[in-house]
Design an enzyme around this catalytic site. Structure first.
Site, PDB file in Angstrom:
ATOM      1  N   ASP A  90     -23.815 -42.050 -43.878  1.00  0.00           N
ATOM      2  CA  ASP A  90     -22.599 -41.529 -43.946  1.00  0.00           C
ATOM      3  C   ASP A  90     -22.334 -40.765 -42.484  1.00  0.00           C
ATOM      4  O   ASP A  90     -22.854 -39.904 -42.176  1.00  0.00           O
ATOM      5  CB  ASP A  90     -22.447 -40.574 -45.143  1.00  0.00           C
ATOM      6  CG  ASP A  90     -22.401 -41.507 -46.374  1.00  0.00           C
ATOM      7  OD1 ASP A  90     -21.402 -42.498 -46.725  1.00  0.00           O
ATOM      8  OD2 ASP A  90     -23.239 -40.998 -47.368  1.00  0.00           O
ATOM      9  N   ASP A 131     -19.789 -48.573 -49.638  1.00  0.00           N
ATOM     10  CA  ASP A 131     -19.641 -47.432 -50.518  1.00  0.00           C
ATOM     11  C   ASP A 131     -18.266 -46.921 -50.471  1.00  0.00           C
ATOM     12  O   ASP A 131     -18.012 -45.775 -50.882  1.00  0.00           O
ATOM     13  CB  ASP A 131     -20.581 -46.544 -49.580  1.00  0.00           C
ATOM     14  CG  ASP A 131     -20.848 -45.352 -50.600  1.00  0.00           C
ATOM     15  OD1 ASP A 131     -20.745 -45.268 -51.730  1.00  0.00           O
ATOM     16  OD2 ASP A 131     -20.949 -44.062 -50.062  1.00  0.00           O
ATOM     17  N   HIS A 184     -27.386 -47.189 -45.209  1.00  0.00           N
ATOM     18  CA  HIS A 184     -26.046 -46.548 -45.186  1.00  0.00           C
ATOM     19  C   HIS A 184     -26.169 -45.192 -44.736  1.00  0.00           C
ATOM     20  O   HIS A 184     -26.403 -44.155 -45.393  1.00  0.00           O
ATOM     21  CB  HIS A 184     -25.639 -47.073 -46.778  1.00  0.00           C
ATOM     22  CG  HIS A 184     -24.142 -46.295 -46.918  1.00  0.00           C
ATOM     23  ND1 HIS A 184     -23.177 -46.726 -46.402  1.00  0.00           N
ATOM     24  CD2 HIS A 184     -23.695 -45.091 -47.358  1.00  0.00           C
ATOM     25  CE1 HIS A 184     -21.935 -46.158 -46.790  1.00  0.00           C
ATOM     26  NE2 HIS A 184     -22.477 -45.236 -47.346  1.00  0.00           N
TER      27      HIS A 184
HETATM   28 ZN    ZN Z   1     -21.238 -43.588 -47.881  1.00  0.00          ZN
END
Ligand code: ZN
Length: 1010
Positions: free
Chosen positions: A263, A373, A261
């Protein structure tokens, strides 16, 4: 027998950590290293390889925050290593507990091609297998000295979050850069021991656990600690039997997918994410070569586009891996966006541009939405996912709830319109799984649908800051494929998981309404300029499309597809779930505000060009209206000569009294006290008072706001316990504008800040509008503005994408009590039978409601969330001048609140021209709102029109296109044809009859006659 469990566990743990793992690389020789340090921005790899390099000694400090150091490593494989597997080992000064949140590097060969990345838990580079001996080796490593901002003492304010304020101190010291011999059997032994050690910890005291413990002892009994690589095979043989025992037939099935994941910005700027993505992708394509079962999934078209633009060589490898079906594009969105705050049109574009990229580049259309998320999920999403063609939804974040445990892991999620989407939360409670024994056991133990379904998903790999799946994780997956006492683990495309889960769960449980995250509630308010930029630019782009499509249809105006696409993609990137929520470092938000200004300026220029084409050259003032409601006599999408509009005859009376000021027009009468507070707001026709007796509205309230964790993200419930009402006044004055609008200007000072409010009432308006400018210099404070309404509302009605959501105002259960700060778009309405009032805004997303008891009964106190001042991760969050526009609609229902909110966000424009023009598209039908008029993304010249039902009820109406139409059809949100009966649309002279259900979004395509 005596109980020797603790003795065995202590023995295995110590030998594994102190002897076996260090022996995975048996012998090593140091590289000769030199380097070139670059402060500031990175440069292209091709350029970097040709730099001048100077000698570097291992152990020397390197890397000021955000700088890049290029290391060159040169060495020769010793002749004695012929036939061995040789690797390079690089420790840049890593803290292995903080993977993804510190320095990292990408390794290149001398010819500029990439090998893989190195990071704290992945420090090796493949050199030769088997080595010939005496080969000379050269690598370049592009290392990024990213500072640790969320380390062992998290949430401390720091100036390191912007290259402009970061210290020049060097942050890291290298520990080793060596050539080394890799011992495969020792590596395998370490994984055997680790998996068994972790598995037995989850098992009850029974035969399986005891046999494992005995096997562990047996293995160490035959391991010679002075000759580990030679005796590792014998030790492994002692473990073979317990590792060969097969899982029970009812074992939980884990569908693993390699993942990182990443960001798109957070504790690093966008430019660093570009490199993070390239690093992780290069490591993962390399990993696919080592384990033929392994699959890796990556979301976010934007991240693929970055690799394509900035690291084309890595992109070629990714493309090959996608073509072979092992690198899986996931999610079908431009970025993993926030889903609470973006407008309906923005979410449509997230899907549209995302899927368009995956289709064009890879021939892949993603079947599901992948959002592990983001901070809560809008109840408008199920319909949008369905109408964009998605069949499943994946998230994880709701496991972070502070209070209530979500009752399902695999379920149908029903949105405001009744659409349902098949949804899964991994029962492992993480999107960064390492496949540890405790995670695997938790997935099985917690899974809520075990009565009917067999499995859950595990995204496996280091995430947030990147890293991805390691060879230790793939090694564990091999051992856990079918192991007694454990859930089974299989690498699998999430599509396969969802197909099976759907078949297993004939009647899945249903969750209705928003997926509210009971955490990170302050993300609706932090970094106000970012919120304002989002709201402004998403409206400007919809407006630009409207005028461009209209001008293209009427006057052959060239529709600026490329420019509009680029601007949308910029806005979409900034809806990423750490940017729009205001939770990134100062650097990110500084750049974002500049980018929003650039987008706004470019959109204004497009609007001006299209409008000029529509009104021709002339000197007559022409009023244009882009809002989806008629304004001052100008219809939506039309331009009308001001001279042809009915003159304004309404007036406002403004009088000064002993108590303050009274502003009154034909519809409403407002009383403002001497200290600038609204003491009365009456609807003239009914005489109904809006403000609760004895209370005052427009009251600014300042709270202490220091959450226990996650400063920019969280507001904790106790913030309400400390509050200061801002009543002190510097000045107050009354004036009347040329157009008759009455204006009361209020100025206040508090602590280090000042605020100026202009309260206005225009002729013919039932909105008391407030324009506020705050010079904000606070620390850890939360500014709210309160409207205590004399309304006994059972629900609040808050706008969301393409409609509204209702939330009860009571706190009977822990679920309602947890929603002490909630979201809205352009309005929130409090209503009781017969009367309501709304608060509208142009850049606010958060509000709270309390149901307060007075002598007169229960009233509803609605408070808008204006500003915060958290100090992590941006220590200067929201300091300086901040602007807000909001208003109280006196006597409102859903329809008028929707209209007032939309009008506030689409300002009037008047420009000089020759003539007005009629709308290209008109809509008839109560509550049907025109959401988008644009040209089709396929550049065919077709017109795309999107409408939605805004009132929450069924309605019939028409969509009319006022240019000769050849053909009309219904299309998806991706602008794909709808197969079957739903796609056929009859039109009569460009008019299409439509029947919409509550909150239904409908998209139509029109082909013009030439
Ligand atoms: Zn995130």
């Amino acid at each position: 027998m005596h109980d020797d469990i603790a003795l065995t566990l202590g023995r295995v743990t110590r030998v594994l950590e102190e002897r076996i793992r260090p022996a995975i690389h048996s012998v090593s020789v140091p590289f000769t290293v030199d380097c070139h340090e670059l402060l500031g921005e990175p440069i292209a790899p091709a350029q970097a390889l040709g730099l001048e390099y100077t000698d570097y000694r291992i152990g020397t400090a390197w890397g000021a925050a955000w700088g890049t150091t290029w290391f060159r490593l040169r060495g020769t494989v010793p002749a004695a290593w012929a036939g061995k597997r040789v690797e390079a080992l690089v420790d840049l000064g890593f803290d292995t507990n903080l993977t993804g949140f510190q320095c990292e590097g990408l390794v290149y060969r001398g010819n500029g091609t990439t090998v893989k990345a190195i990071n704290p838990r992945n420090q090796w580079i493949p050199v030769a297998d088997p080595a010939a001996g005496e080969e000379s080796v050269e690598y370049f490593i592009e290392t990024a000295a990213n500072p640790v901002l969320l380390g062992h003492h998290p949430f401390q304010p720091t100036a390191e979050g912007d290259i402009r304020t970061a210290s020049p101190r060097k942050l890291y010291s290298t520990r080793r850069m060596d050539l080394a011999v890799f011992e495969p059997e020792v590596h395998e032994l370490s994984l055997d021991l680790e998996v068994l050690l972790e598995l037995q910890a989850e098992l009850p005291e029974g035969p399986r656990r005891m046999r494992i413990l005995q096997a562990l002892d047996n293995a160490l009994d035959v391991l010679d600690l002075q000759r580990i690589s030679e005796t590792a095979p014998a030790a492994r043989a002692e473990l073979a039997e317990v590792l060969a025992k097969r899982a029970g037939e009812s074992a939980h099935r884990i569908s693993a997918v390699g993942h990182s994941h990443i960001d798109s910005a957070w504790l690093w700027p966008v430019r660093e994410t570009i490199r993070k993505v390239a690093r992780t992708a290069s490591s993962m394509v390399e990993m696919l070569g080592y384990d033929k079962e392994f699959l890796y999934g990556m979301s976010s078209a934007q991240q693929y586009a970055w690799i394509k633009e900035h690291r084309p060589e890595v992109y070629d490898r990714v493309k090959d891996a996608v073509a072979s079906g092992r690198f899986l594009p996931l999610g079908g969105m431009w970025v993993e966006s926030d889903t609470v705050m973006p407008s309906g049109e923005s979410l449509v574009r997230q899907f549209h541009y995302g899927q368009q990229f995956f289709r064009e580049e890879f021939g892949v259309t993603c079947a599901g939405v992948w959002l592990p998320d983001s901070f809560g999920y809008s109840p408008a999403l199920p319909q949008l996912m369905k109408r964009a063609g998605f069949t499943w939804f994946f998230t994880q974040k709701i496991s972070w709830n502070q209070q209530n445990t979500f009752p399902h892991h695999t379920f149908d999620w029903e949105g405001i319109d009744g659409s349902r989407v098949f949804t899964h939360f991994p029962s492992m409670d993480t999107y960064n799984s390492q496949l540890s024994g405790s995670e695997v056991a938790r997935a099985s133990r917690q899974f809520r649908e075990s009565r009917h379904a067999t499995g859950s998903i595990a995204p496996v790999g280091w995430g947030d800051g990147g890293g991805g799946t390691t060879r230790e994780m793939t090694g564990k997956a091999r051992r856990l494929a079918d192991l007694e006492g454990s859930a089974t683990v299989k690498w699998e495309h999430p599509d396969e998981f969802f197909k099976r889960a759907k078949a297993e769960l004939e009647n899945p449980p249903v969750w209705v309404g928003e997926l509210y995250l009971e955490l990170h509630r302050a993300t609706l308010t932090s970094q106000h300029r970012t919120k304002q930029g989002n709201r402004r630019t998403e409206h400007l782009l919809v407006e630009a499309e409207l005028w461009c499509a209209t001008a293209a249809a009427y006057s052959g105006f060239e529709y600026p597809h490329d420019e509009i696409d680029e601007l949308w993609k910029t806005v979409l990137l900034h809806q990423f779930h750490d940017i729009l929520p205001g939770t990134s470092i100062a650097w990110v938000h500084r750049e974002v505000v500049a980018e929003y200004a650039r987008v706004a300026q470019a959109a204004e220029a497009i609007i001006a060009a299209a409008q000029a084409a529509l009104v021709g050259r002339g000197e007559r003032p022409i009023a244009l209206n882009a809002a989806p409601f008629t304004r001052s006599g100008v219809r939506t999408g039309a331009g009308t000569a001001v001279a042809e509009l009915a003159p304004v005859t309404e007036t406002v009376t403004a009088t000064e009294t002993a108590a303050g000021f009274v502003l009154s027009n034909a519809l409403v009468t407002v009383a403002i006290s001497r200290d600038g507070l609204v003491t009365s707001a009456i609807e003239n026709a009914t005489g109904r008072e809006t403000i609760a007796a004895g209370k005052e509205a427009n009251l600014l309230q300042l709270h202490q706001d220091f959450p226990n964790k996650w400063d920019a993200w969280d507001v904790d419930k106790f913030y309400r316990n400390q509050v200061t009402d801002l009543r002190e006044l510097d000045s107050i004055s009354l004036s009347t504008d040329a157009d008759g609008t009455a204006r009361v200007v209020v100025e206040r000072s508090f602590s280090a800040s000042t605020v100026r409010q202009e309260l206005t009432l225009a002729p013919g308006s039932r909105v008391l509008q407030i324009e506020q400018s705050t010079d904000w210099h606070e620390t850890e404070k939360f500014l709210k503005v309160a409207f205590p309404l004399d309304i006994r509302a059972e629900h609040t009605v808050a706008e969301t994408q393409f409609g509204y959501q209702k939330r009860v105002t009571h706190v009977n259960t822990s679920w309602e009590a947890a929603k002490f700060e909630t979201s809205m778009h352009r309005f929130v309405l409090a209503e009781e039978p017969g009367f309501g009032a709304a608060l509208i805004n142009d850049s606010i997303y958060g509000f709270d409601v309390t149901r307060d008891s007075t002598e007169a009964g229960v009233m509803t106190n609605v408070r808008l969330s204006l500003l915060r001042a958290p100090r992590f991760p941006d220590p200067e969050t929201d300091q300086g001048i901040q602007g807000h526009r909001y208003g109280l609609v006196i006597g409102a229902d859903i329809a008028s609140a929707t209209e007032a909110g939309a009008l506030l966000n689409s300002p009037e424009r008047t420009l000089a021209g020759a003539h007005g023009f009629d709308p290209l598209v008109t809509v008839e039908g109560t509550g049907i709102v025109l959401s988008s008029v644009k040209l089709a993304g396929d550049r065919s010249g077709d017109l795309v029109v999107r409408v939605y039902e805004s009132l929450g009820r069924r309605v019939a109406g028409t969509v009319n296109v006022h240019r000769p139409v050849e053909r009309a059809s219904a299309i998806t949100l991706l602008e794909d044809p709808i197969e079957g009966p739903g796609g056929t649309v009859e039109h009569s002279g460009g008019s299409v009859a439509i029947a919409l259900t509550a909150f239904e979004v409908r998209t139509l395509r029109f082909t013009f006659k030439d």
